[in-house]
Design a protein around this motif. Structure first.
Motif, PDB file in Angstrom:
ATOM      1  N   GLN A   1       0.830  -1.209   0.000  1.00 47.73           N
ATOM      2  CA  GLN A   1       0.000   0.000   0.000  1.00 47.73           C
ATOM      3  C   GLN A   1       0.866   1.263   0.000  1.00 47.73           C
ATOM      4  O   GLN A   1       0.616   2.205  -0.757  1.00 47.73           O
TER       5      GLN A   1
ATOM      6  N   TYR B   1      -1.963   2.328  -8.386  1.00 49.44           N
ATOM      7  CA  TYR B   1      -3.046   1.790  -7.570  1.00 49.44           C
ATOM      8  C   TYR B   1      -3.774   0.624  -8.243  1.00 49.44           C
ATOM      9  O   TYR B   1      -4.938   0.381  -7.967  1.00 49.44           O
ATOM     10  N   GLN B   2      -3.104  -0.105  -9.103  1.00 50.31           N
ATOM     11  CA  GLN B   2      -3.749  -1.222  -9.784  1.00 50.31           C
ATOM     12  C   GLN B   2      -4.327  -2.202  -8.756  1.00 50.31           C
ATOM     13  O   GLN B   2      -3.693  -2.548  -7.767  1.00 50.31           O
ATOM     14  N   TRP B   3      -5.542  -2.674  -9.010  1.00 52.83           N
ATOM     15  CA  TRP B   3      -6.274  -3.508  -8.053  1.00 52.83           C
ATOM     16  C   TRP B   3      -5.534  -4.782  -7.683  1.00 52.83           C
ATOM     17  O   TRP B   3      -5.672  -5.282  -6.571  1.00 52.83           O
TER      18      TRP B   3
ATOM     19  N   ASP C   1      -6.517  -4.673  -3.859  1.00 52.13           N
ATOM     20  CA  ASP C   1      -7.877  -5.142  -3.566  1.00 52.13           C
ATOM     21  C   ASP C   1      -7.866  -6.651  -3.323  1.00 52.13           C
ATOM     22  O   ASP C   1      -7.989  -7.456  -4.255  1.00 52.13           O
TER      23      ASP C   1
ATOM     24  N   ARG D   1     -11.075  -8.668  -4.545  1.00 50.31           N
ATOM     25  CA  ARG D   1     -11.126  -8.823  -5.999  1.00 50.31           C
ATOM     26  C   ARG D   1     -10.021  -9.781  -6.473  1.00 50.31           C
ATOM     27  O   ARG D   1     -10.251 -10.620  -7.352  1.00 50.31           O
TER      28      ARG D   1
ATOM     29  N   SER E   1      -8.047 -12.713  -9.799  1.00 50.69           N
ATOM     30  CA  SER E   1      -6.622 -12.833 -10.117  1.00 50.69           C
ATOM     31  C   SER E   1      -6.207 -14.291 -10.254  1.00 50.69           C
ATOM     32  O   SER E   1      -6.650 -15.141  -9.481  1.00 50.69           O
TER      33      SER E   1
ATOM     34  N   THR F   1      -3.374 -10.641  -3.473  1.00 51.17           N
ATOM     35  CA  THR F   1      -2.679  -9.451  -3.963  1.00 51.17           C
ATOM     36  C   THR F   1      -1.204  -9.809  -4.137  1.00 51.17           C
ATOM     37  O   THR F   1      -0.698 -10.750  -3.522  1.00 51.17           O
TER      38      THR F   1
END
Length: 154
Positions: free
Chosen positions: A34, A43-45, A49, A52, A57, A62
């Motif tokens: 972060q 800030y790519q998810w 995230d 998500r 993914s 992440t």
């Protein structure tokens, strides 16, 4: 773990063609990811995230920014070697870099370094390093490459 201590060009040059060492493991947390996103405006998810990433993914988690892992090079290199009598160290070149595998959040990484060459350029030492960022419990590294640091001695 003991660091290799270098205080001159001649001493560094003795290690040409040899593995210099391996750093301790460093765990990459979501907080670090972060903070890197905020510093770089990336800030790519896939990095931020978790929900998500769990569903969309291929990693189901992440992942660290590739450049976050690269930015750890000086820190991890500093665990392997101590350059004494140094005025400054300059990041000079990334000759080649290949991202081989994503680093999932909460993975531990470490750096393995081989000294390819050390050249004295009128008092500035140009050190070319073969670097491999290993991921704990993984056969594939996060990245491999060749980087160059310039050392300005006092």
């Amino acid at each position: 773990m003991s660091k290799l201590t270098i205080d001159s060009f001649e001493k560094l040059q003795q290690y040409e063609g040899q593995e210099i060492g391996v750093s301790a493991y460093h765990t990459i947390t979501q907080e670090q990811i972060q903070n890197f996103a905020e510093a770089t405006l990336d800030y790519q998810w896939i990095h931020l995230d978790a929900e998500r990433a769990q569903t969309e993914s291929p990693f189901k988690s992440t992942i660290a920014h590739g450049y976050l892992t690269v930015s750890l090079l000086p820190y991890l290199w500093g665990q392997i070697i101590e350059i004494q009598n140094l005025k400054m160290q300059v990041n000079y070149e990334i000759e080649s870099l290949r991202f081989n595998q994503a680093v999932l959040v909460d993975s531990a990484v470490r750096l393995r370094v081989k000294l390819l060459s050390a050249v004295n350029l009128r008092g500035v030492i140009k050190a070319r390093l073969e670097v491999t960022m290993e991921i704990e419990d993984s056969k594939k590294p996060a990245f491999t490459g060749v980087i160059t640091f310039l050392y300005h001695f006092n």
